[in-house]
Design a protein around this motif. Structure first.
Motif, PDB file in Angstrom:
ATOM      1  N   LEU A 110      12.611 -34.972  20.865  1.00 28.54           N
ATOM      2  CA  LEU A 110      12.376 -35.780  19.676  1.00 28.54           C
ATOM      3  C   LEU A 110      11.150 -35.295  18.904  1.00 28.54           C
ATOM      4  CD1 LEU A 110      13.116 -39.387  21.003  1.00 28.54           C
ATOM      5  CD2 LEU A 110      14.522 -38.002  19.459  1.00 28.54           C
ATOM      6  N   MET A 111      10.097 -34.944  19.633  1.00 32.49           N
ATOM      7  CA  MET A 111       8.873 -34.501  18.970  1.00 32.49           C
ATOM      8  C   MET A 111       9.117 -33.215  18.183  1.00 32.49           C
ATOM      9  SD  MET A 111       5.172 -33.558  20.578  1.00 32.49           S
ATOM     10  CE  MET A 111       5.772 -31.952  21.076  1.00 32.49           C
ATOM     11  N   TYR A 112       9.810 -32.259  18.784  1.00 31.34           N
ATOM     12  CA  TYR A 112      10.101 -31.012  18.080  1.00 31.34           C
ATOM     13  C   TYR A 112      11.051 -31.259  16.911  1.00 31.34           C
ATOM     14  CZ  TYR A 112       7.789 -28.143  21.621  1.00 31.34           C
ATOM     15  OH  TYR A 112       6.848 -27.563  22.430  1.00 31.34           O
ATOM     16  N   LEU A 127       0.908 -34.638  22.497  1.00 28.92           N
ATOM     17  CA  LEU A 127       0.741 -35.785  21.600  1.00 28.92           C
ATOM     18  C   LEU A 127      -0.443 -35.582  20.672  1.00 28.92           C
ATOM     19  CD1 LEU A 127       1.597 -38.631  20.753  1.00 28.92           C
ATOM     20  CD2 LEU A 127       0.081 -39.531  22.549  1.00 28.92           C
ATOM     21  N   VAL A 128      -1.534 -35.074  21.208  1.00 25.89           N
ATOM     22  CA  VAL A 128      -2.717 -34.792  20.382  1.00 25.89           C
ATOM     23  C   VAL A 128      -2.384 -33.754  19.313  1.00 25.89           C
ATOM     24  CG1 VAL A 128      -5.013 -33.740  20.430  1.00 25.89           C
ATOM     25  CG2 VAL A 128      -4.392 -35.458  22.137  1.00 25.89           C
ATOM     26  N   GLN A 129      -1.676 -32.711  19.695  1.00 23.11           N
ATOM     27  CA  GLN A 129      -1.283 -31.692  18.723  1.00 23.11           C
ATOM     28  C   GLN A 129      -0.320 -32.260  17.684  1.00 23.11           C
ATOM     29  OE1 GLN A 129       0.265 -28.525  21.167  1.00 23.11           O
ATOM     30  NE2 GLN A 129      -1.759 -27.668  21.603  1.00 23.11           N
ATOM     31  N   PHE A 130       0.554 -33.149  18.108  1.00 26.83           N
ATOM     32  CA  PHE A 130       1.506 -33.760  17.172  1.00 26.83           C
ATOM     33  C   PHE A 130       0.776 -34.608  16.138  1.00 26.83           C
ATOM     34  CE2 PHE A 130       4.422 -37.226  16.006  1.00 26.83           C
ATOM     35  CZ  PHE A 130       5.483 -36.483  15.506  1.00 26.83           C
ATOM     36  N   LEU A 131      -0.218 -35.390  16.557  1.00 28.05           N
ATOM     37  CA  LEU A 131      -0.993 -36.208  15.620  1.00 28.05           C
ATOM     38  C   LEU A 131      -1.773 -35.317  14.653  1.00 28.05           C
ATOM     39  CD1 LEU A 131      -2.316 -38.982  18.041  1.00 28.05           C
ATOM     40  CD2 LEU A 131      -0.421 -39.140  16.416  1.00 28.05           C
ATOM     41  N   ALA A 132      -2.318 -34.219  15.171  1.00 25.66           N
ATOM     42  CA  ALA A 132      -3.029 -33.277  14.295  1.00 25.66           C
ATOM     43  C   ALA A 132      -2.075 -32.672  13.267  1.00 25.66           C
ATOM     44  CB  ALA A 132      -3.683 -32.174  15.129  1.00 25.66           C
ATOM     45  N   MET A 133      -0.841 -32.396  13.701  1.00 21.89           N
ATOM     46  CA  MET A 133       0.162 -31.847  12.777  1.00 21.89           C
ATOM     47  C   MET A 133       0.459 -32.838  11.653  1.00 21.89           C
ATOM     48  SD  MET A 133       3.650 -32.102  11.962  1.00 21.89           S
ATOM     49  CE  MET A 133       4.255 -32.976  13.389  1.00 21.89           C
ATOM     50  N   LEU A 134       0.581 -34.131  11.981  1.00 19.92           N
ATOM     51  CA  LEU A 134       0.844 -35.145  10.945  1.00 19.92           C
ATOM     52  C   LEU A 134      -0.291 -35.160   9.920  1.00 19.92           C
ATOM     53  CD1 LEU A 134       2.179 -38.120  13.109  1.00 19.92           C
ATOM     54  CD2 LEU A 134       3.511 -36.531  11.730  1.00 19.92           C
ATOM     55  N   TYR A 135      -1.503 -35.139  10.395  1.00 15.57           N
ATOM     56  CA  TYR A 135      -2.667 -35.127   9.497  1.00 15.57           C
ATOM     57  C   TYR A 135      -2.661 -33.877   8.616  1.00 15.57           C
ATOM     58  CZ  TYR A 135      -7.612 -35.040   8.132  1.00 15.57           C
ATOM     59  OH  TYR A 135      -8.781 -34.988   7.420  1.00 15.57           O
ATOM     60  N   HIS A 136      -2.384 -32.747   9.233  1.00 17.61           N
ATOM     61  CA  HIS A 136      -2.389 -31.483   8.491  1.00 17.61           C
ATOM     62  C   HIS A 136      -1.259 -31.427   7.476  1.00 17.61           C
ATOM     63  CE1 HIS A 136      -2.210 -27.059   7.882  1.00 17.61           C
ATOM     64  NE2 HIS A 136      -3.495 -27.132   8.112  1.00 17.61           N
ATOM     65  N   ARG A 137      -0.118 -32.007   7.805  1.00 14.69           N
ATOM     66  CA  ARG A 137       1.019 -32.022   6.886  1.00 14.69           C
ATOM     67  C   ARG A 137       0.680 -32.748   5.589  1.00 14.69           C
ATOM     68  NH1 ARG A 137       5.196 -29.150   6.027  1.00 14.69           N
ATOM     69  NH2 ARG A 137       3.443 -27.751   6.228  1.00 14.69           N
ATOM     70  N   VAL A 138      -0.036 -33.866   5.714  1.00 18.37           N
ATOM     71  CA  VAL A 138      -0.395 -34.649   4.531  1.00 18.37           C
ATOM     72  C   VAL A 138      -1.276 -33.829   3.599  1.00 18.37           C
ATOM     73  CG1 VAL A 138      -1.636 -36.688   3.721  1.00 18.37           C
ATOM     74  CG2 VAL A 138      -0.142 -36.857   5.717  1.00 18.37           C
ATOM     75  N   TYR A 139      -2.268 -33.171   4.141  1.00 14.12           N
ATOM     76  CA  TYR A 139      -3.179 -32.403   3.295  1.00 14.12           C
ATOM     77  C   TYR A 139      -2.537 -31.111   2.801  1.00 14.12           C
ATOM     78  CZ  TYR A 139      -6.968 -35.632   4.001  1.00 14.12           C
ATOM     79  OH  TYR A 139      -7.754 -36.753   3.974  1.00 14.12           O
ATOM     80  N   THR A 140      -1.569 -30.607   3.529  1.00 19.07           N
ATOM     81  CA  THR A 140      -0.809 -29.474   3.006  1.00 19.07           C
ATOM     82  C   THR A 140       0.011 -29.898   1.794  1.00 19.07           C
ATOM     83  OG1 THR A 140      -0.678 -28.448   5.194  1.00 19.07           O
ATOM     84  CG2 THR A 140       0.919 -27.726   3.557  1.00 19.07           C
ATOM     85  N   LEU A 141       0.629 -31.073   1.873  1.00 19.79           N
ATOM     86  CA  LEU A 141       1.388 -31.591   0.733  1.00 19.79           C
ATOM     87  C   LEU A 141       0.481 -31.780  -0.482  1.00 19.79           C
ATOM     88  CD1 LEU A 141       3.993 -32.797  -0.467  1.00 19.79           C
ATOM     89  CD2 LEU A 141       3.291 -35.007   0.473  1.00 19.79           C
ATOM     90  N   ILE A 142      -0.713 -32.302  -0.247  1.00 15.41           N
ATOM     91  CA  ILE A 142      -1.663 -32.486  -1.352  1.00 15.41           C
ATOM     92  C   ILE A 142      -1.982 -31.142  -2.005  1.00 15.41           C
ATOM     93  CG2 ILE A 142      -4.038 -33.133  -1.890  1.00 15.41           C
ATOM     94  CD1 ILE A 142      -3.812 -35.263   0.301  1.00 15.41           C
ATOM     95  N   HIS A 143      -2.217 -30.135  -1.185  1.00 14.50           N
ATOM     96  CA  HIS A 143      -2.560 -28.816  -1.717  1.00 14.50           C
ATOM     97  C   HIS A 143      -1.397 -28.212  -2.503  1.00 14.50           C
ATOM     98  CE1 HIS A 143      -4.727 -24.744  -0.843  1.00 14.50           C
ATOM     99  NE2 HIS A 143      -4.613 -25.001  -2.125  1.00 14.50           N
TER     100      HIS A 143
END
Length: 1409
Positions: free
Chosen positions: A954-956, A1350-1366
């Motif tokens: 599910l995570m992948y 799980l930690v890497q997954f949460l970091a990915m969510l955060y990074h995705r948002v700022y990638t979208l902004i960029h």
């Protein structure tokens, strides 16, 4: 269909001129267009963000007003309820201070701590205490005494101090704009006056039994608003450039100040609450805080309002930042925030009217009767509490007056004045200009937001003057940086070269003319460094370029044709101490350099190529920039470096970039490291530049690397790369810093590379075994390690896509990872070893991040044991073998392969690994289906194995869905799963055991040395001696035919003259054994020098093309240039053997077919304006007709001789002069003449200038001399490498064996003795009564791995948002490919005056004359 027809027409045009009209058209060579779908998506995101800002601000403001209404002394709630709601108000004020405290404490503890200036910190803390006093007094004391409408309006007065400071310091760019703060101050004062009048009428009219105490609260409210307005004192001072040293000093220790000030603010809030409600009002009953079961509704309402207010105020602040970052300041930030107050008012009135109608308000006859009836509803459950209290609060206004209701208009007018007051005070918001992904600290003065006044806080906290980054003023700052694209080539094939050249030409086209409408103008150069570019021809022992260089030249010519429909312009062939250099000018006047490295003269391989170009671009060129007097022939750029062409003054391109770099600091000099097969779009480069441009501590940035190719190995790598970037690199970026910026596509900051212990340390020659592993097996990772240890940050941008070829064969893949694996481990251990020092120097790396890396390294070291235990579990599932037996069986293959790697050859090791990988893949497939089958049989997936498998899947899957453009990578996940034993077990063993092998392992095959080319149609090959001259005379079959035609009466104009080697040059040739290089001395008559004045070059670097700045060259300057050129032609040039074959490749531009295309394109390039369109078409038509007539006897593939070139040039210029005279366009004659000359210009052969020649000689001597090791030394190194290998293998073996043995003994002891018992649960939640027994070691490792993911997954969510902004920010400023319709203004002499350099170069009338 239209595209097919268009390509067909172009092919037909080419077919008229040659029998070979077919060409390659690389993917991506078509001109880019701004996609409408992205524009719609951009507007959609802006609308969504704007609605989010408005909604969250309305909810936050409304929640606070409701809480203040519920806690009001006039509320219909009980004292216990009022007390609880007041406590929720306190929490609302404390919440943002607590969040800032936690963030600042984190940064001080794990990022950086600067010792504060006590005096400055004391002043800041005092101001913060006053602000907190005003906020808590207004919210906790004053607002509960007023009605909800007054509370909504009174907060508008917090802009008083900001307006006063704007008036005092005159911050407006235009004088008339001072009207805005003056109006703001007047409107705010008028609003307070109307507030006093309104309450005077209420008291005198006995509205809702209002007493005269309200005037005291009005005075306190005005004073509190003044104290609150001190919160943004820093904004006007920052805009005035006053107290800059103090503010700059404050930025250094702002985090520590926020830690202290947040605590003080919380203390002040608590003090005001206790002082007023305990000591003065005495309304606190401590026992009432012990809520009972029947207080559930009270608890629910209070907590919901608190969480709504706290969450929505934080969300509004975050969405406001996002709106600014995506360039939607007006639509998504200013407009929603300004509309917050009116929207809350509108919603309140709608609720009031709706509630009044629901409660049969019209039947009461008047508003006063309706308001009195509300008192009887307070004890009933027919009306929601919130709606009842809001309605009751509105009834406290003048609407409920028995005498006069017109004073209610005073309240409405007060609201209008207050609203207009803060809107006019923040007028500058509507004109503010921000850069892409602007830093939050650059947008807002304070990190802290005032949740009680979230809308006003956002507007007043926005900087009046967004500071530009250093040396950035316009065009988003992009044009004031220089980018050096540096690609290293090592035995690339034709298709791979095609990718990198196409990408470079795409970037050249994207940059285009700086006058085009886009913000991403920048200066750049392309450098390609070709390793092992030469070979020794067998038989003659001549050093010639090998077939790789020949392919590269063909690719350059082919790509140039695709992008311009003509041959390369102004090609120079330069002999250098390291081999050779080719230069040409790209279509948009950017330079392309091809550096050919001779491994007999300079060290080969990638790291030494990087050192070569870093010293050249940062060291040598930076030295010239800092020492302008070192510029050869450039003390007066207008006379020596400028050439008249295309109505403008053009600077030789390489001098142009070098000159502009005088105004560009090393911080804005960027190196884009590339591989010879990298494929990228211009967008990818721009996004990386954004990261370095905005964040000055970023030393390097990398993009998303996509492997390309076909086959199972590529499929495995696709998913491996995807997971590595999706989870691992994002986690490194978010929690600390990326550890490796891959050399195939990474952007480095010049000042970071030039820092101490970086570039100098990078030049270290490996002498010890560990250095061979760390330095040469993964040079990009080592370079990043050096940057991190010096305090620089390395970032990852997921939207910057680059594509590179990946190994398609199993052997090549294993050899590649054999280098990468040990190097990765060595560099990571080096970083961890220096962790304490790195944490002190690098603000991006914290102790927690070091711990995270230690955990990941530990996981990778235990990888073989973990895979072995997983295989043992597979044996248990598939074959129903006991746990201990399965571990023993699973341990046999790894031990066997370790022995094989020690005794067998490398190729045999890989063959055995391939066979074992296939067997393991079958077992993993069987294991997967067995696990699924077991879950079906058990009837539940709620087991440790089942939960882990499903959660991973599910995570992948979710991760892939969050990467829509890469979602297809999930398909290769199954291939990755069944190859886990090969990738994490066998490959690890192979890498460790073969650590002593330090060869590259990939692309090792060369195309061999060349045989002597036999010329079968050679009729005469003689060496003749004439006095002191040696002449080489060769007559071929074609030459004999020409002689026969001349003997039969044909004229010289109808046939090429006798061809002598080197086109008629007299050759002085020494003895081959004493001096293998040919020396060519060119003797030129004065007439020939005057004819050839367009061939020579004054450039001290590499090329002769021209670059626009603005001026014209007079006829007198042309005559001086002719004299200089005649002297230059008499200079002696020593031509090496490799030059002639290279020159012959470029001489093909002088064939009939190519000249026709070139002439047409050159004329169109010189005459771009619409006013010249008619004469341009006439010139193209008539001059091509002249060319056809003059060359009617020449074949399409024949190269013109010099005499034919001269005759053709004279004919074309004469015809062009007649056409221009007829059209009365004599003023453009020079441009047309220049186009004709460029069409007939042959490649130039020359040497480096003396200064650069000396630089290369010393660089080679100091750092790049080829390494020649003795056999004894190599034996010692091999022995030391094997010793290191043995230690590493032993350490790995012991750690993994201990893990396996521990698990084995736990299995042997038995699950009944040592195990963790987990009840078996069905998916519906019912227990089966059975107990699942799990070994504690396995469960611990499983949980640790799950937490890491799980930690890497949460970091990915955060990074995705700022990638979208960029991405959205980039799309909003993306280049719009509009045709240039505007024409430059010309003076009477035809000089273009709208292209004056903005870099400080001024051209005066003295320079022109």
């Amino acid at each position: 269909m239209e595209e097919l027809k268009f390509r067909g027409k172009k092919r037909d045009i080419r077919h008229r001129d040659t029998w070979d009209p077919f060409q390659l058209n690389p993917i991506g060579s078509e001109e880019e267009t701004k996609k409408r779908c992205f524009q719609l998506a951009q507007y959609l995101v802006a609308v969504i963000v704007g609605l989010a800002v408005l909604t969250s601000a309305v909810v936050a403001k409304g929640s606070l007003l409701v809480l203040s209404t519920l806690s009001s002394p006039t509320s219909l709630r009980s004292p216990k309820e009022k007390q609880f709601y007041m406590l929720m108000l306190v929490f609302c004020l404390v919440c943002p201070n607590f969040l800032v405290f936690m963030k600042s404490l984190w940064r001080c503890a794990f990022k950086s701590f600067v010792q504060p200036n006590m005096k400055t910190m004391s002043c800041i803390c005092a101001i913060e205490c006053l602000v907190s006093l005003g906020t808590s007094t207004l919210v906790l004391v004053v607002m509960p005494q007023f009605d909800v409408l007054t509370n909504l309006f009174i907060s508008g007065g917090v802009c008083i101090v900001s307006a006063i400071l704007q008036i005092i310091y005159r911050l407006q760019g235009d004088r008339w704009k001072i009207v805005f703060p003056i109006c703001s101050l007047i409107l705010t004062v008028a609003g307070y006056c109307l507030l006093g009048i309104d309450y005077y009428v209420r008291v005198s009219s006995f509205v809702d039994r209002q007493n005269s105490d309200c005037f005291v609260y009005i005075a306190i409210g005005i004073f509190s608003s003044f104290l609150i307005s001190l919160c943004w004192w820093e904004n006007p001072l920052q805009a005035t450039n006053r107290m800059q040293e103090t503010l700059k000093e404050l930025d250094g220790f702002r985090d520590f100040v926020f830690v202290i000030s947040s605590i003080l603010r919380i203390i002040v809030i608590g003090a005001v609450y206790l002082f007023y409600h305990v000591l003065i009002e005495k309304s606190i009953t401590w026992s009432d805080f012990n809520l009972q079961d029947n207080d559930w509704e009270l608890l629910q309402i209070g907590l919901v309002l608190f969480f709504l207010q706290a969450f929505c105020s934080a969300a509004c602040h975050w969405f406001g930042v996002v709106a600014c970052k995506i360039h939607a300041v007006r639509m998504s930030f200013a407009l929603p925030v300004c509309c917050t107050g009116p929207t809350v008012l509108l919603l309140g009135l709608i609720l009031f009217i709706t509630e009044a109608q629901r409660l049969d308000g019209p039947q009461h006859g008047s508003i006063t009767e309706f308001c009195e009836s509300l008192v009887f509803l307070s004890t009933k459950n027919t009306t929601p509490v919130v709606l009842l209290e809001i309605t009751r609060s509105i009834c406290r206004t003048s609407l409920n007056s028995y005498y006069l209701q017109w004073p209610f208009s005073m309240l409405a007018l007060e609201g209008v004045c207050m609203w207009l007051g803060f809107v006019t005070c923040t007028y500058y918001i509507w004109k503010i200009k921000v850069q892409r992904i602007e830093r939050t600290s650059q947008l807002f003065v304070r990190r802290l937001y005032e949740s009680a006044f979230i809308d006003l806080s956002l507007l007043l906290n926005t900087k009046m003057k967004v500071p530009r980054a250093q040396n950035q003023e316009s065009h988003d700052g992009m044009q004031n940086c220089v980018i050096y694209l540096c690609a290293t080539m090592w035995h690339e094939n034709y298709d791979e070269m095609l990718k990198i050249l196409t990408s470079m030409f795409r970037l050249d086209r994207y940059r285009g003319d700086p006058k085009e409408e886009h913000k991403d103008c920048f200066n750049f150069e392309c450098h390609i460094y070709v390793d092992d570019a030469f070979m020794t021809e067998k038989g003659t022992e001549k050093r010639l370029v090998n077939s790789y260089v020949t392919d590269l030249i063909q690719v350059i010519i082919e790509v140039y044709r695709v992008f311009t429909n003509k041959e390369p312009d102004d090609v120079s062939i330069i002999q250098t101490p390291y081999g050779g250099r080719l230069t040409c000018v790209m279509p948009e006047d950017n330079m392309l350099y091809i550096h050919l490295k001779d491994k007999n003269l300079i060290r080969n391989k990638k790291r030494w190529s990087q050192i070569m170009y870093l010293y050249y671009l940062l060291g040598w060129k930076g030295y010239l920039v800092k020492n302008p007097q070192k510029f050869t022939r450039q003390n007066n750029p207008c006379r020596d470096s400028l050439v008249s062409m295309n109505r403008e003054i053009f600077l030789v391109p390489q001098h142009d970039n070098d000159y502009k770099r005088k105004f560009i600091s090393d911080d804005h000099t960027y190196i884009l490291a590339l591989d010879g097969d990298t494929d990228f779009q211009p967008k990818a480069v721009i996004l990386l530049v954004d990261r370095l441009r905005m964040y000055h501590n970023v030393g390097a940035a990398c993009g998303r690397i996509h492997p390309t190719g076909m086959g199972p190995m590529v499929w495995y790598q696709k998913f491996e790369y995807a997971v590595g970037h999706w989870l691992q690199k994002t986690a490194e970026h978010v929690f600390g810093s990326v550890l490796c910026s891959p050399g195939c596509f990474s952007l480095f900051r010049g000042s970071a590379l030039m820092d101490d212990n970086v570039l100098k340390r990078y030049t270290t020659t490996a002498t010890r075994a560990s250095e061979y592993v760390q330095y040469d097996q993964g040079e990009d990772r080592w370079l990043c390690t050096l940057l991190l240890q010096q305090g620089w940050r390395v970032e990852y941008n997921a939207a910057s896509d680059a594509y590179t070829n990946s190994p398609e064969e199993f052997k090549e893949f294993y050899n590649q990872r054999r280098r990468w694996g040990p190097s990765t481990l060595a560099n990571t251990l080096d970083l961890l070893h220096s962790g304490a020092e790195t944490v002190k120097r690098n603000s991006s790396i914290s102790s927690l991040y070091i711990f995270y890396q230690m955990f990941t390294v530990g996981s990778s070291i235990l990888g073989p044991a973990s895979v072995t235990l997983m295989i043992a579990g597979a044996f248990q599932f598939v074959f129903k073998i006991a746990g201990t037996d399965s571990i023993l069986i699973a341990s046999v293959p790894p031990v066997f392969y370790v022995i094989v790697c020690f005794v067998a050859k490398a190729n045999n090791q890989i063959t055995i690994a391939a066979i074992m990988s296939v067997l393991y893949a079958f077992l993993m497939t069987a294991s997967l289906f067995s696990i699924i089958g077991d879950m079906v049989i058990q009837g539940t997936f709620l087991t440790p194995t089942g939960l882990f498998l499903i959660s991973m899947t599910l995570m992948y899957a979710v991760t892939a869905l969050l990467h829509p453009e890469e979602c297809g990578m999930i398909i290769y996940g199954l291939m990755y799963f069944i190859c886990i034993p090969s990738g994490y077990l066998l490959l690890t063993i192979y890498s460790l055991v073969n650590m002593h092998i330090v060869s590259w392992g990939t692309r090792e095959s060369n195309k061999g040395e060349a045989e002597v080319k036999k010329n079968h149609n050679m009729l005469c090959d003689r060496n003749c001696r004439l006095c002191c001259w040696d002449m080489k005379l060769q007559i071929t079959q074609e030459t004999e035919n020409l002689i026969i035609r001349q003997m039969t009466g044909q004229t010289a104009e109808q046939a090429p003259p006798l061809v002598i080697t080197n086109h008629g040059a007299i050759t002085e040739q020494a003895d081959a054994k004493m001096e293998p290089e040919d020396k060519i001395i060119t003797i030129t008559t004065k007439e020939e020098a005057e004819k050839g004045n367009d061939v020579a070059s004054f450039s001290s670097d590499d090329s002769v093309n021209k670059r626009s700045i603005s001026q014209s060259v007079s006829d007198e300057e042309d005559k001086e240039k002719d004299d200089d050129l005649m002297i230059a032609d008499l200079e002696e040039i020593h031509v090496k053997d490799w030059v002639k074959p290279v020159k012959d490749e470029f001489l093909k531009k002088l064939t009939y077919a190519n000249m026709k295309k070139n002439l047409e394109q050159q004329i169109r390039y010189m005459l771009p304006n619409k006013s010249e369109e008619d004469v341009c078409e006439e010139l193209v038509l008539m001059l091509t007709d002249t060319l056809n007539r003059e060359l009617s006897h020449v074949g399409p593939e024949d190269i013109l001789s010099e005499s034919q070139q001269d005759n053709l040039q004279h004919a074309l210029q004469s015809h062009a002069r007649r056409i221009l005279k007829t059209s009365r366009m004599e003023r453009i004659e020079k441009r047309v003449s220049s186009a004709i000359k460029k069409t007939l210009t042959a490649p130039e052969v020359r040497n480096l200038d003396e200064g650069e020649q000396d630089f290369w000689n010393k660089l080679l001597e100091r750092y790049l001399t080829p390494i020649v090791d003795t056999k004894e030394y190599l034996d010692d190194v091999t022995r030391e490498l094997k010793s290191l290998r043995n230690k590493a293998v032993f350490l790995y073996f012991i750690i993994n064996v201990l893990w396996v043995v521990a698990t084995f003994f736990l299995q042997a002891i038995g699950n009944d003795v040592i195990s963790i018992k987990i009840p078996k649960v069905f998916p519906n939640g019912t227990e089966s009564g059975e107990i699942l027994k799990v070994e504690p070691l396995s469960l611990m490792f499983l949980l640790s791995f799950a937490v890491l993911l799980l930690v890497q997954f949460l970091a990915m969510l955060y990074h995705r948002v700022y990638t979208l902004i960029h991405v959205v920010s980039y799309r909003s400023t993306e280049k719009d490919y509009k045709p240039k319709n505007e024409e430059g203004e010309e003076d009477e002499n035809g000089i273009n005056l709208d292209n004056i350099s903005n870099n400080g170069l001024t051209i005066t009338s003295e320079d022109i004359l």
